[in-house]
Design an enzyme around this catalytic site. Structure first.
Site, PDB file in Angstrom:
ATOM      1  N   ILE A  18       0.809  -1.220   0.000  1.00  0.00           N
ATOM      2  CA  ILE A  18       0.000   0.000   0.000  1.00  0.00           C
ATOM      3  C   ILE A  18       0.840   1.266   0.000  1.00  0.00           C
ATOM      4  O   ILE A  18       0.302   2.367  -0.100  1.00  0.00           O
ATOM      5  CB  ILE A  18      -0.969   0.030   1.205  1.00  0.00           C
ATOM      6  CG1 ILE A  18      -0.209  -0.097   2.531  1.00  0.00           C
ATOM      7  CG2 ILE A  18      -2.008  -1.066   1.077  1.00  0.00           C
ATOM      8  CD1 ILE A  18      -1.112   0.003   3.746  1.00  0.00           C
ATOM      9  N   GLY A  21       8.596   4.064   0.664  1.00  0.00           N
ATOM     10  CA  GLY A  21       9.368   5.274   0.920  1.00  0.00           C
ATOM     11  C   GLY A  21      10.824   4.933   1.149  1.00  0.00           C
ATOM     12  O   GLY A  21      11.263   3.789   0.933  1.00  0.00           O
ATOM     13  N   GLY A  22      11.576   5.930   1.619  1.00  0.00           N
ATOM     14  CA  GLY A  22      13.005   5.732   1.792  1.00  0.00           C
ATOM     15  C   GLY A  22      13.346   4.687   2.831  1.00  0.00           C
ATOM     16  O   GLY A  22      14.371   4.007   2.739  1.00  0.00           O
ATOM     17  N   VAL A  26       5.285  -0.462   2.980  1.00  0.00           N
ATOM     18  CA  VAL A  26       4.173  -0.676   3.903  1.00  0.00           C
ATOM     19  C   VAL A  26       3.150  -1.575   3.223  1.00  0.00           C
ATOM     20  O   VAL A  26       2.782  -1.347   2.065  1.00  0.00           O
ATOM     21  CB  VAL A  26       3.519   0.660   4.322  1.00  0.00           C
ATOM     22  CG1 VAL A  26       2.386   0.412   5.316  1.00  0.00           C
ATOM     23  CG2 VAL A  26       4.554   1.592   4.931  1.00  0.00           C
ATOM     24  N   LYS A  41       5.081  -2.154   8.324  1.00  0.00           N
ATOM     25  CA  LYS A  41       6.179  -1.415   7.711  1.00  0.00           C
ATOM     26  C   LYS A  41       7.426  -2.284   7.749  1.00  0.00           C
ATOM     27  O   LYS A  41       7.873  -2.698   8.829  1.00  0.00           O
ATOM     28  CB  LYS A  41       6.416  -0.101   8.459  1.00  0.00           C
ATOM     29  CG  LYS A  41       7.459   0.789   7.796  1.00  0.00           C
ATOM     30  CD  LYS A  41       7.504   2.140   8.494  1.00  0.00           C
ATOM     31  CE  LYS A  41       8.457   3.096   7.785  1.00  0.00           C
ATOM     32  NZ  LYS A  41       8.445   4.440   8.407  1.00  0.00           N
ATOM     33  N   ASP A 134      10.469  14.886  12.002  1.00  0.00           N
ATOM     34  CA  ASP A 134      10.136  14.888  10.569  1.00  0.00           C
ATOM     35  C   ASP A 134       8.664  15.231  10.388  1.00  0.00           C
ATOM     36  O   ASP A 134       7.957  14.595   9.615  1.00  0.00           O
ATOM     37  CB  ASP A 134      10.458  13.530   9.939  1.00  0.00           C
ATOM     38  CG  ASP A 134      10.495  13.599   8.400  1.00  0.00           C
ATOM     39  OD1 ASP A 134      10.698  14.711   7.863  1.00  0.00           O
ATOM     40  OD2 ASP A 134      10.325  12.554   7.754  1.00  0.00           O
TER      41      ASP A 134
END
Length: 764
Positions: A18, A21-22, A26, A41, A134
């Site tokens: 779904i 990213g870096g 996920v 994740k 972040d």
């Protein structure tokens, strides 16, 4: 390498990817042991090879798992299997704040609401010594049921903090020298300098987000990373004049969060939340043990319709009515948020666990009960449940005569207030609102009228009028019955079921009778405002009355809904309208009417992609709601998707049993796609109907506009003006009329409705 559907990580079965990213990927997965869906994740393979990174990944997941808070995504588990490190968290449905802001700034009321939730989450994290580091719109998630969740503590650090971590560009997160962790646009000056950081660095990032939410752009820009970093370190972002004028308190919060020196920012996230909450009844201090959002949930309740246990099952109207009356009493208690009837009554006849009800309605407590009867003897058995803790707070059995029903309702409401520990607020319930009635017979007829009014069909609305008039014949001073009669009349007018001249003046008169007897009745004020808007075209008076209704009862979701769609949207004040709808959804989260109106405001503002997304989301939740499919059809026509529009309108036709509004929509859509024969068939049916009974001339004009017969369309619009048709209200903003706007006749209509200013704003 991506995990294949059907593969397993421990007890979790992978279903689908779904996101990525870096840090990794996920997945949607199923927890077989607890029989629930979760998100997993998985740390990227190139990072998982580094033992230090794996340990840090697990340590930070464990730190995030400490944060049990309604505005932070829940971490369920961490693990490692076959060199694959993973964290398991709650599965969320919805969109990120970044996606929500794709069309620009948010309404200020919406910004404040989101900001308070985010500040509450930060306060909880900081209390555990965790700094996010972040914070950005991509890491704030807005769930489909209205919750705000802070995501991705993947680079969070647990204090005490030292120099900022650095990483190599090629290796990703770690503790090596290289580039700074985080996203430069949202990083604090101390992060960029590589100096010591603490929780106040999150407050700077929070200020950047608030600026973007209110201005539709970021406060710091640059053509390169170096230029961007320099702007963060030295530049003062320009504040829009609109913000200072509309909400100086919010502007002050943003300015303070964006101070270059940490000592000049707020001392804590809790203090920030307190500054944001300055317009609410919630008071938050730095030492508060409960966050403002937690307080809001705890001071909240849903009242479910009582169950009819009578032998004949003939008390449905009474069971619904007593629950609604208790709900209305509780809605008057300061500081108590009460789920609206249209949402809580969706659980009627269902056997949902109270925890599911609590989650769906975003309330802490649920009041449910049952009624038995024998002649005029009643047994009412209510109970209040703390849905979060799973225990019964209070329960009672009342064996009373029907004549004692008013005292029983008051006693139940006071017991709920005591159970919610609202203290002196219970004194607000020492007497019934307004004049009320001492006549049980009048009250019984009033409850029967409300029962039919809530069904909203034309025949039920007519029946409700008869019952309310019977109640008033027994007690002419019954303020609530006057207000309810006004609602029935205005609803018949809004639905186009009756000639406006036959019902709108009667609605105004009945509302005035109610307000003469009880000036603070919010429903009567909202009805008066609605008549002023859609029939009187007195927009200033309407807005004042709507705002008086909201002030009288902040839980009055209908008043906010009508303010949005019948006053603000016609004036092209779309952001303000969505702000009111957001507040309405806080107390009425399952209302299909409010949800449709959110999509409708996007359609009227020519944000067709957003409108389609909102309306499709509503249809997924309420597949039988014909109005959602009707407005989706109009939006799809505007977007040029004619086949999809036809399918949506045909479903609306079947669901509504061929209502005139849908038939007009089908005719308009047929004309726009070039199917002249189909359009004329619908046109003939509408004109024949208008010769037999009231049919809004606007509906005929709409089909003629679809056929590009502009002069004839204008003639029918002028007839709509002459009869003051309710659906003429959106004349200045509805895309259907765009081809007619350049004509003098159309401008004359706009002027007649007092919409001249909004016309220019709607088509800019």
């Amino acid at each position: 390498m991506s995990l294949a559907p059907g593969s397993r990580l421990g007890r979790y079965r992978i279903e689908a990817l779904i996101g990525a990213g870096g840090m990794g990927e996920v997945y949607r997965a199923r927890d077989d042991r607890l029989d629930r869906f979760v998100a997993i994740k998985v740390l990227a393979p190139q990072l998982a090879e580094d033992a230090d990174v794996r340990r840090r990944f697990e340590r930070e997941a464990r730190a995030a798992a400490q944060l049990s808070h309604p505005n932070i995504v829940a971490i369920y588990d961490v693990g490692e299997e076959a060199e694959t490190a993973y964290a398991v968290m709650e599965l969320l449905e919805g969109e990120t704040l970044r996606a929500r802001m794709k069309t620009g700034s948010l309404p200020l009321d919406v910004t404040r609401a989101y900001a308070l939730h985010i500040a509450s989450a930060l306060a909880a994290a900081h209390a555990k010594g965790i700094v996010h580091r972040d914070l950005k719109p991509e890491n704030v998630f807005l769930t489909a049921d209205g919750a705000v969740k802070l995501l991705d503590f993947g680079i969070a650090r647990v204090q005490p903090a030292g120099p900022a971590d650095r990483v190599e560009a090629a290796t990703g997160p770690g503790t090596k020298v290289g580039v700074l962790l985080g996203t430069v646009e949202y990083m604090s000056p101390e992060q960029l300098r590589g100096g010591p950081i603490d929780h106040r660095t999150d407050l700077f990032s929070f200020g950047v987000m608030l600026y973007e939410m209110t201005h539709g752009r970021r406060p710091f820009t640059g053509t390169s990373v170096i230029d961007l970093a320099a702007a963060v370190l030295t530049a003062e972002p320009p504040m829009g004049a609109h913000l200072a004028a509309a909400d100086p308190e919010l502007e002050a919060v943003i300015r303070r969060c964006l101070q270059k020196t940490p000592d000049e920012r707020f001392a804590t996230a809790a203090e920030t939340a307190a500054a944001l909450g300055g317009r609410t009844t919630t008071v938050v201090t730095a030492s508060a043990a409960i966050s403002p959002v937690q307080r809001a949930i705890e001071g909240s309740v849903a009242v479910l319709p009582f169950v009819d246990l009578s032998a004949e099952h003939s008390l449905e109207y009474f069971c619904d009515g007593i629950a609604e009356e208790i709900l209305n009493e509780l809605a008057r208690v300061p500081g108590l948020r009460v789920a609206a009837r249209s949402s809580s009554f969706q659980f009627k006849g269902r056997t949902d666990d109270v925890r599911e009800v609590s989650r769906a309605l975003n309330v802490r407590a649920v009041l449910e009960g049952s009624v038995r009867s024998s002649g005029r003897q009643l047994r009412i058995s209510p109970r209040l449940v703390d849905a979060e803790q799973g225990y019964q707070v209070w329960a009672e059995r009342f064996d009373r005569e029907l004549d004692d029903i008013f005292a029983v309702q008051d006693e139940i409401a006071r017991a709920v207030v005591r159970g919610l520990q609202l203290g002196s607020s219970a004194t607000a319930l020492t007497m019934r609102l307004g004049a009320g009635t001492a006549s049980v017979d009048a009250y019984t007829r009033y409850l029967k009228g409300r029962h039919h009014w809530n069904r909203r069909t034309e025949s039920d609305l007519e029946t409700s009028v008869a019952y309310f008039e019977e109640a008033l014949a027994l007690d002419p001073d019954y303020a609530e019955a006057h207000a309810a009669l006004a609602e029935s009349f205005v609803t018949l007018g809004l639905y186009g079921a009756r000639d406006p001249a036959s019902v709108m003046p009667r609605a105004r008169a009945s509302a005035a009778q109610a307000l003469d007897r009880s000036p603070v009745l919010a429903d009567a004020q909202a009805t008066m405002a609605c008549v002023d808007a859609v029939y009187g075209w007195d927009w200033a008076a309407a807005e004042k009355s709507f705002k008086r209704a909201v002030a009288a009862n902040p839980n009055a979701s209908r008043a906010r809904h009508w303010l949005a769609i019948n006053c603000l949207a016609p004036l092209a004040r779309f952001d303000e309208a969505r702000g009111q709808l957001t507040l309405a959804l806080e107390v009425d989260p399952l209302s299909p009417a409010v949800a449709v109106t959110v999509g409708l405001t996007h359609y009227l503002a020519r944000r067709f992609d957003d409108a389609i997304a909102e309306l499709e989301r509503t249809i997924a939740l309420h597949p039988d709601f014909a109005i959602a499919r009707l407005f989706l059809g109009f939006t799809l026509v505007a977007a040029g998707r004619h086949d999809d529009a036809r399918r949506s309108l045909e479903v609306a036709r079947d669901l509504s049993h061929g209502s005139p509004e849908v038939m007009s929509g089908l005719g308009y859509a047929a004309g726009r796609r070039g199917d002249t024969a189909a359009a004329r068939a619908h046109l003939d049916a509408l004109t024949a109907r208008s010769a037999e009974r009231y049919t809004s001339p606007t509906l005929v004009a709409q089909v003629l506009a679809g056929l590009d017969e502009h002069d004839e369309a204008l003639t029918w619009l002028e007839r709509a003006r002459d009869v003051r048709a309710a659906d003429l209200t959106w004349l200045a903003v509805r895309p259907v009329w765009d081809p007619l706007r350049s004509t003098g006749r159309f401008q004359g209509l706009i002027d007649a409705l007092g919409l001249g200013r909004s016309e220019s704003r709607a088509v800019e």
